[in-house]
Scaffold this active site. Structure first.
Site, short mmCIF file in Angstrom:
data_model
loop_
_atom_site.label_atom_id
_atom_site.label_comp_id
_atom_site.label_asym_id
_atom_site.label_seq_id
_atom_site.Cartn_x
_atom_site.Cartn_y
_atom_site.Cartn_z
N ASN A 26 -37.37 -20.20 -80.10
CA ASN A 26 -35.91 -20.52 -79.51
C ASN A 26 -35.98 -19.97 -78.12
OD1 ASN A 26 -36.54 -17.45 -79.55
ND2 ASN A 26 -34.51 -17.01 -80.20
N CYS A 27 -37.17 -20.17 -77.25
CA CYS A 27 -37.38 -20.11 -76.05
C CYS A 27 -37.39 -21.32 -75.49
CB CYS A 27 -38.93 -19.19 -75.83
SG CYS A 27 -39.16 -19.21 -74.05
N ASP A 28 -36.45 -21.59 -74.49
CA ASP A 28 -36.45 -22.71 -73.77
C ASP A 28 -37.71 -23.08 -72.86
OD1 ASP A 28 -33.64 -22.98 -74.69
OD2 ASP A 28 -32.72 -22.31 -72.72
#
Length: 105
Positions: A8-10
């Site tokens: 979920n890390c951009d």
């Protein structure tokens, strides 16, 4: 090539989108192998710790004073992301220098 990060890390998603033939390892679910973690800490030092993360802010002063390797072992989300391993070479973060070294525009 392996990319250690969070799904979920951009920044990790941007790196994954730009790289070809990469194996993604979610550090929250799978952790980071001890050998990779030790090598990364030796290579990057305390820059490997993300002291701006929510996880870091949630730690007590006593916990923050622990050795970085212990902290990263217990809280893999404290690692700055992404950590990219290619042919034994390590890259930290999705910076212009990392992109250039990996041959990505």
């Amino acid at each position: 090539m392996r990319l250690y990060g969070l799904k979920n890390c951009d920044t990790c998603r941007k790196a994954l989108k730009s790289l070809q033939d990469v194996e993604f390892i979610d550090v929250r679910a799978d952790g980071v192998p001890e050998t990779v973690l030790s090598k990364a800490l030796t290579h990057f030092g305390e820059a490997l710790l993300n002291t701006r993360s929510t996880t870091w802010r949630g730690l007590s002063e006593d916990e923050r004073a622990r050795a970085p390797l212990e902290l990263l072992r217990d809280h893999p989300t404290l690692m700055k992301r992404p950590l990219i391993e290619r042919d034994g070479e390590l890259f930290l973060g999705w910076t212009a220098a990392t992109k250039a070294a990996l041959g990505v525009g």
